[in-house]
Scaffold this motif. Sequence first.
Motif, PDB file in Angstrom:
ATOM      1  N   TYR A  96       4.363 -10.880  17.335  1.00 43.91           N
ATOM      2  CA  TYR A  96       3.511 -10.150  18.284  1.00 43.91           C
ATOM      3  C   TYR A  96       2.307 -10.971  18.723  1.00 43.91           C
ATOM      4  CZ  TYR A  96       6.106  -5.813  18.308  1.00 43.91           C
ATOM      5  OH  TYR A  96       7.081  -4.871  18.513  1.00 43.91           O
ATOM      6  N   SER A 100       1.728 -11.405  22.640  1.00 43.35           N
ATOM      7  CA  SER A 100       0.425 -11.180  23.266  1.00 43.35           C
ATOM      8  C   SER A 100      -0.043 -12.431  24.007  1.00 43.35           C
ATOM      9  CB  SER A 100      -0.607 -10.779  22.190  1.00 43.35           C
ATOM     10  OG  SER A 100      -1.862 -10.510  22.765  1.00 43.35           O
ATOM     11  N   ASN A 109      -4.652 -10.450  22.096  1.00 45.07           N
ATOM     12  CA  ASN A 109      -5.284  -9.166  21.786  1.00 45.07           C
ATOM     13  C   ASN A 109      -5.004  -8.808  20.325  1.00 45.07           C
ATOM     14  OD1 ASN A 109      -5.810  -6.334  21.484  1.00 45.07           O
ATOM     15  ND2 ASN A 109      -5.709  -6.106  23.699  1.00 45.07           N
ATOM     16  N   GLU A 112      -3.913  -5.115  19.527  1.00 46.48           N
ATOM     17  CA  GLU A 112      -2.553  -4.886  20.000  1.00 46.48           C
ATOM     18  C   GLU A 112      -1.533  -5.407  18.988  1.00 46.48           C
ATOM     19  OE1 GLU A 112      -0.766  -7.322  23.333  1.00 46.48           O
ATOM     20  OE2 GLU A 112      -1.156  -5.443  24.400  1.00 46.48           O
ATOM     21  N   GLU A 115      -1.440  -3.024  15.898  1.00 41.92           N
ATOM     22  CA  GLU A 115      -0.789  -1.756  16.212  1.00 41.92           C
ATOM     23  C   GLU A 115       0.725  -1.925  16.360  1.00 41.92           C
ATOM     24  OE1 GLU A 115      -0.804   2.308  16.640  1.00 41.92           O
ATOM     25  OE2 GLU A 115      -2.488   0.983  16.137  1.00 41.92           O
ATOM     26  N   ASN A 116       1.143  -2.956  17.073  1.00 45.44           N
ATOM     27  CA  ASN A 116       2.579  -3.196  17.273  1.00 45.44           C
ATOM     28  C   ASN A 116       3.282  -3.533  15.967  1.00 45.44           C
ATOM     29  OD1 ASN A 116       2.620  -2.749  20.067  1.00 45.44           O
ATOM     30  ND2 ASN A 116       2.056  -4.863  20.527  1.00 45.44           N
TER      31      ASN A 116
END
Length: 283
Positions: A96, A100, A109, A112, A115-116
């Motif tokens: 991730y 990003s 980020n 982000e 969370e992902n």
Amino acid sequence: MNKEYIEFKRERDLGSIISDAFKFIRLEGKQFFLTILKVAAIPIVVAVASMIYYMMSMSSLISQETSAVVRMMGSMFIMMIAYLVAFVFINLAGMYYIKSYIDNKGIVNQEEIKENTKNKFWSFVGFGILAYLILIASVLLCFFPVFYTMTAVSLGASILVFENEGGASAIGRCFNFISGHFWETFGVIIVVGLLVGVLGSVFQIPAVIYQFAKMGISMGNDDPTMMMNIYSDPIYLLLYVLSLVGNFLFYSITLITNVFLYFDINEQKNQTGTIEKIDSLGQ
């Protein structure tokens, strides 16, 4: 001065995949590893602690008591679970981060990514379990098919993240994705695997040397059970933990090259990057 951006969505040969992976680490390495450590800090600490506990429980086997065997088996089970969780978090955080980086043209980020990673945890676990069962079945049925299944599922994490697939659907997508690109994928995996194995073994040398030195001293002792004390030796445990950290750093090469390989094949099949560039010209 703008930071140099590495374009993932284009075709690459083996040499470019490896060289660009090292280039990405050179440009993004510090932030990349710090992000993984932030996201996966607790699972990594728990995994290392469970490994130390397991190794210390092995030294208790010299007592030959039933409780010592039970303790060792229990610690091994805990270590396996802890390592699975840490492995999932490390892979998802790394994937991730790259996603990003691609989506924001070099700007990452952090929130982000966190969370992902959390949202995709169980999908990755499900994929990992299914992939493991398929590999075991391949070995049991006939040895050679395991090379094909191993090659196919190696890109599963990229498909899971960049195509937002679920665990089960990612398995099916893997085999379709490498269709017509098996030898290319297999070649990259073998070469990168050998490279990472050789580089990672460097970090294991101090622990191995210390282990052989201690075992040599123990062999001269009248009590042969003294050899098992190596697993509770704090110096050996520290060296072993450092070797794990080193292997983790070099494992990132495998993770990054797999992403480059995924986009190389995706570009050959779908021309996604080329289409996006053409669309951007009209904006």
